[in-house]
Design a protein around this motif. Structure first.
Motif, PDB file in Angstrom:
ATOM      1  N   LYS A  11      59.529  40.399  54.256  1.00 35.58           N
ATOM      2  CA  LYS A  11      59.156  40.634  52.864  1.00 35.58           C
ATOM      3  C   LYS A  11      57.650  40.561  52.683  1.00 35.58           C
ATOM      4  O   LYS A  11      56.995  39.624  53.142  1.00 35.58           O
ATOM      5  CB  LYS A  11      59.839  39.579  51.977  1.00 35.58           C
ATOM      6  CG  LYS A  11      59.577  39.721  50.498  1.00 35.58           C
ATOM      7  CD  LYS A  11      60.301  40.923  49.926  1.00 35.58           C
ATOM      8  CE  LYS A  11      60.154  40.953  48.399  1.00 35.58           C
ATOM      9  NZ  LYS A  11      60.794  42.167  47.827  1.00 35.58           N
ATOM     10  N   ILE A  12      57.083  41.563  52.034  1.00 38.94           N
ATOM     11  CA  ILE A  12      55.657  41.583  51.711  1.00 38.94           C
ATOM     12  C   ILE A  12      55.516  41.731  50.194  1.00 38.94           C
ATOM     13  O   ILE A  12      56.194  42.568  49.586  1.00 38.94           O
ATOM     14  CB  ILE A  12      54.936  42.745  52.423  1.00 38.94           C
ATOM     15  CG1 ILE A  12      55.016  42.568  53.940  1.00 38.94           C
ATOM     16  CG2 ILE A  12      53.479  42.832  51.973  1.00 38.94           C
ATOM     17  CD1 ILE A  12      54.477  43.748  54.709  1.00 38.94           C
ATOM     18  N   THR A  13      54.673  40.923  49.602  1.00 45.94           N
ATOM     19  CA  THR A  13      54.473  41.018  48.162  1.00 45.94           C
ATOM     20  C   THR A  13      53.008  41.296  47.852  1.00 45.94           C
ATOM     21  O   THR A  13      52.120  41.052  48.669  1.00 45.94           O
ATOM     22  CB  THR A  13      54.895  39.715  47.454  1.00 45.94           C
ATOM     23  OG1 THR A  13      54.152  38.618  48.004  1.00 45.94           O
ATOM     24  CG2 THR A  13      56.371  39.453  47.638  1.00 45.94           C
ATOM     25  N   ILE A  14      52.784  41.814  46.650  1.00 48.15           N
ATOM     26  CA  ILE A  14      51.429  42.037  46.148  1.00 48.15           C
ATOM     27  C   ILE A  14      51.183  41.011  45.042  1.00 48.15           C
ATOM     28  O   ILE A  14      51.968  40.918  44.091  1.00 48.15           O
ATOM     29  CB  ILE A  14      51.272  43.466  45.589  1.00 48.15           C
ATOM     30  CG1 ILE A  14      51.554  44.500  46.685  1.00 48.15           C
ATOM     31  CG2 ILE A  14      49.886  43.661  45.012  1.00 48.15           C
ATOM     32  CD1 ILE A  14      51.569  45.928  46.174  1.00 48.15           C
ATOM     33  N   GLU A  15      50.135  40.242  45.196  1.00 50.60           N
ATOM     34  CA  GLU A  15      49.836  39.184  44.240  1.00 50.60           C
ATOM     35  C   GLU A  15      48.520  39.483  43.514  1.00 50.60           C
ATOM     36  O   GLU A  15      47.575  40.007  44.105  1.00 50.60           O
ATOM     37  CB  GLU A  15      49.724  37.839  44.962  1.00 50.60           C
ATOM     38  CG  GLU A  15      50.930  37.472  45.803  1.00 50.60           C
ATOM     39  CD  GLU A  15      51.797  36.418  45.145  1.00 50.60           C
ATOM     40  OE1 GLU A  15      51.390  35.875  44.101  1.00 50.60           O
ATOM     41  OE2 GLU A  15      52.879  36.135  45.706  1.00 50.60           O
ATOM     42  N   HIS A  16      48.472  39.114  42.223  1.00 49.88           N
ATOM     43  CA  HIS A  16      47.224  39.161  41.474  1.00 49.88           C
ATOM     44  C   HIS A  16      46.422  37.903  41.785  1.00 49.88           C
ATOM     45  O   HIS A  16      46.967  36.792  41.695  1.00 49.88           O
ATOM     46  CB  HIS A  16      47.491  39.185  39.967  1.00 49.88           C
ATOM     47  CG  HIS A  16      48.178  40.419  39.470  1.00 49.88           C
ATOM     48  ND1 HIS A  16      49.545  40.555  39.442  1.00 49.88           N
ATOM     49  CD2 HIS A  16      47.656  41.570  38.964  1.00 49.88           C
ATOM     50  CE1 HIS A  16      49.854  41.741  38.937  1.00 49.88           C
ATOM     51  NE2 HIS A  16      48.725  42.373  38.637  1.00 49.88           N
TER      52      HIS A  16
ATOM     53  N   GLY B  48      40.839  45.826  43.606  1.00 47.15           N
ATOM     54  CA  GLY B  48      39.942  44.711  43.901  1.00 47.15           C
ATOM     55  C   GLY B  48      40.522  43.354  43.575  1.00 47.15           C
ATOM     56  O   GLY B  48      40.025  42.334  44.069  1.00 47.15           O
ATOM     57  N   ASN B  49      41.568  43.304  42.754  1.00 43.83           N
ATOM     58  CA  ASN B  49      42.161  42.028  42.348  1.00 43.83           C
ATOM     59  C   ASN B  49      43.511  41.761  43.008  1.00 43.83           C
ATOM     60  O   ASN B  49      44.181  40.797  42.653  1.00 43.83           O
ATOM     61  CB  ASN B  49      42.326  41.996  40.817  1.00 43.83           C
ATOM     62  CG  ASN B  49      42.767  40.630  40.308  1.00 43.83           C
ATOM     63  OD1 ASN B  49      42.152  39.614  40.640  1.00 43.83           O
ATOM     64  ND2 ASN B  49      43.844  40.612  39.537  1.00 43.83           N
ATOM     65  N   LEU B  50      43.899  42.581  43.962  1.00 40.97           N
ATOM     66  CA  LEU B  50      45.242  42.462  44.535  1.00 40.97           C
ATOM     67  C   LEU B  50      45.185  41.935  45.966  1.00 40.97           C
ATOM     68  O   LEU B  50      44.282  42.268  46.733  1.00 40.97           O
ATOM     69  CB  LEU B  50      45.946  43.814  44.509  1.00 40.97           C
ATOM     70  CG  LEU B  50      46.102  44.450  43.120  1.00 40.97           C
ATOM     71  CD1 LEU B  50      46.797  45.806  43.230  1.00 40.97           C
ATOM     72  CD2 LEU B  50      46.858  43.535  42.163  1.00 40.97           C
TER      73      LEU B  50
END
Length: 543
Positions: A441-446, A474-476
């Motif tokens: 599992k790969i997630t994208i976080e702020h 730029g924020n991910l």
């Protein structure tokens, strides 16, 4: 065509033999199918029902009242042979010999085995005769071999024998003899006979139209045999070549490959079912063999695409990126190129350009038909022998670099392409010899959270700045594991600790850069945004 109700005793007799013709799919019933059949017939037996129907058996009569090709019903017929073979082994004489005659009769004078009542496809017949009809043990070594080869028909035969053995082991011999008698005398099929290959072809299409479970590959294969006109001397050769195709691609992926191959040849949107689309292609070919030769070559290249079997490291990287795309319309133009290489444009260059146009069109959110335009232009040009420069010009004509850059410079979080873009940017600064495959599992976080709940964030970001940078590249951050909702509003220092722990499991270089920062402010997001968009432009701009 003739149809009549017949008991199993009249189907499995010493006078009649059945063969599974080459155009049929292999044995594929799973354990649940066999369990259902056994339970249903046993319930009917215990209830003393006068009759129980198990469907139809549709055949081509090759020799009057003696030899039949099975057009439909082979799954049930094969399973009945499994059941009677195991029933034979579970009872004593004279019942053993009586049941044995139904599957593998023996000469009463010599004791030698005669011709089986059922002959499967050539590839499976030896296993079926030895380990089902003749009851040779399936050793652990044999089981491992068929599992390692992923030989689906033999796996199914083995598993289903186990189901039948378990079922019979729960009953005493007297009950099994009575059950066998019920199977023979009270269980019925509708026995249908036709007279020719042409009839079989029509019947296949009728069955398909009525929703019977025939795949497009089944019907396409049948067209090839129908085109051959039933020439038995060549049918085995054609069958062997088709079997090799099935084994290479896998039955479960065969329809998908055939759809991609059709597009790589026709460069037009499908308007009919897949097997109907293949009919004019088969009719226009010199012979079934020449047609299948072309399919076989295409299959080898399809496997290269699926397995990323390219020597050039840049080609492998671009293809790995293409496999992350949410659609596969890019496969046919690549197949067309590999099947008909264009002098002056290498595999690596073509795949690189294909990745560029595919990602531009994905990020621009082009609809299916609009995406096909570029791909079909490429296929048409390749098949008509256009030059390398003419192929390159098609890529340039379909480029929309400014629109693409503008969209990537905007909000990307939540877009279907977001993870694929971030994973590709992850590779941008790495040496091409470095290969990273990210599993799990790969997630994208702020980094900057979606709500400014803590003082740390309210002190550094106005509401306008928050809205401006929140969902942009730029924020991910890429992280391994499920999304950490509890931590999403934490201050930057607390977030870094969580990111560091998760990045130790699966390391992302773009996340390491975040961890190196002492503070998270609009100025750094702006800097990181510019660098990431610049890297994306280097990857996907079509010059």
């Amino acid at each position: 065509m003739e149809a009549a109700e017949r008991t199993i005793s009249k189907i499995l007799t010493e006078q009649i033999r059945y063969e599974i013709p080459p155009y049929q799919r292999p044995y594929s019933w799973e354990k649940g199918n066999v369990e259902q059949l056994l339970d249903d017939v046993w319930d009917a037996f215990e209830a003393d029902d006068e009759e129980y129907f198990i469907g139809s058996l549709i055949t081509i009569e090759r020799s009057k009242d003696e030899l039949y090709d099975v057009v439909d019903g082979q799954q049930r017929l094969t399973t009945l042979n499994l059941i009677f073979a195991r029933l034979r082994d579970a009872v004593s004489e004279p019942a053993k010999s009586t049941l044995g005659k139904r599957v593998l009769p023996k000469n009463e004078l010599t004791g030698e085995e005669e011709t089986p009542r059922l002959t499967l496809r050539q590839k499976d017949q030896s296993f079926f005769r030895r380990h089902v009809l003749a009851s040779e043990e399936i050793t652990d070594a044999i089981s491992r071999e068929i599992q390692n080869k992923q030989d689906a028909p033999k796996i199914r035969l083995t598993e289903n024998l186990g189901v039948i053995d378990n079922f019979l082991a729960q009953r005493d011999e007297k009950s099994l003899k009575l059950f066998a008698n019920y199977l023979l005398t009270k269980v019925y099929v509708v026995f249908v006979t036709t007279a020719s290959w042409q009839s079989a072809y029509r019947l296949f299409n009728v069955l398909n139209a009525r929703g019977m479970p025939l795949s497009n590959a089944d019907l396409i294969k049948n067209m090839l045999f129908a085109r051959m006109g039933g020439a038995s001397s060549k049918s085995e050769e054609l069958d062997e070549q088709w079997l090799q195709l099935e084994e290479a691609i896998g039955i479960e992926r065969l329809d998908q490959f055939l759809a991609h191959h059709r597009s790589s040849v026709t460069a037009i949107k499908a308007r009919k079912t897949l097997h109907e689309e293949y009919k004019p292609l088969i009719e226009a070919s010199d012979s079934p063999f020449s047609f299948l030769d072309g399919i076989t070559t295409s299959a080898r290249n399809y496997l290269r695409i699926q397995q990323n079997g390219f020597e050039d490291v840049a080609a492998r990287r671009s293809l790995r990126s293409l496999h992350r795309v949410a659609f596969e319309e890019w496969v046919p133009p690549l197949l067309a190129y590999l099947n008909n290489p264009v002098e002056g444009i290498s595999e690596a260059e073509f795949i690189d350009l294909l990745e560029k146009v595919t990602y531009q069109n994905w990020i621009r959110r082009l609809a299916f038909t609009a995406r096909l335009t570029a791909y079909f232009q490429l296929i048409t040009a390749i098949r008509s022998g256009k030059s390398a420069d003419e192929i390159r010009s098609i890529f340039r004509q379909n480029a929309q670099n400014e629109e693409f850059h503008s969209l990537l410079n905007g909000e990307v979080y939540g877009k279907p392409f977001a993870q694929a873009v971030l994973l590709r940017l992850e590779e941008a600064d790495q040496d091409e010899s470095v290969t990273k495959d990210y599993g799990g599992k790969i997630t994208i976080e702020h980094v900057l959270p979606q709500a400014l709940k803590e003082d740390y964030w309210r002190e550094r970001f106005t509401d306008d700045a928050h809205r401006q940078w929140l969902h942009r590249l730029g924020n991910l951050a890429l992280l391994a594991g499920i999304k950490n909702y509890k931590a999403q509003y934490f201050s930057f220092d607390r977030k870094k600790k969580i990111y560091s722990e998760r990045n130790n499991k699966v390391s992302f270089d773009t996340t390491k850069l975040i961890l190196e920062q002492d503070d998270w402010r609009p100025e750094f997001i702006e800097f990181r945004q510019a660098k990431m968009v610049e890297a994306a432009a280097d990857i996907w701009t079509i010059a």
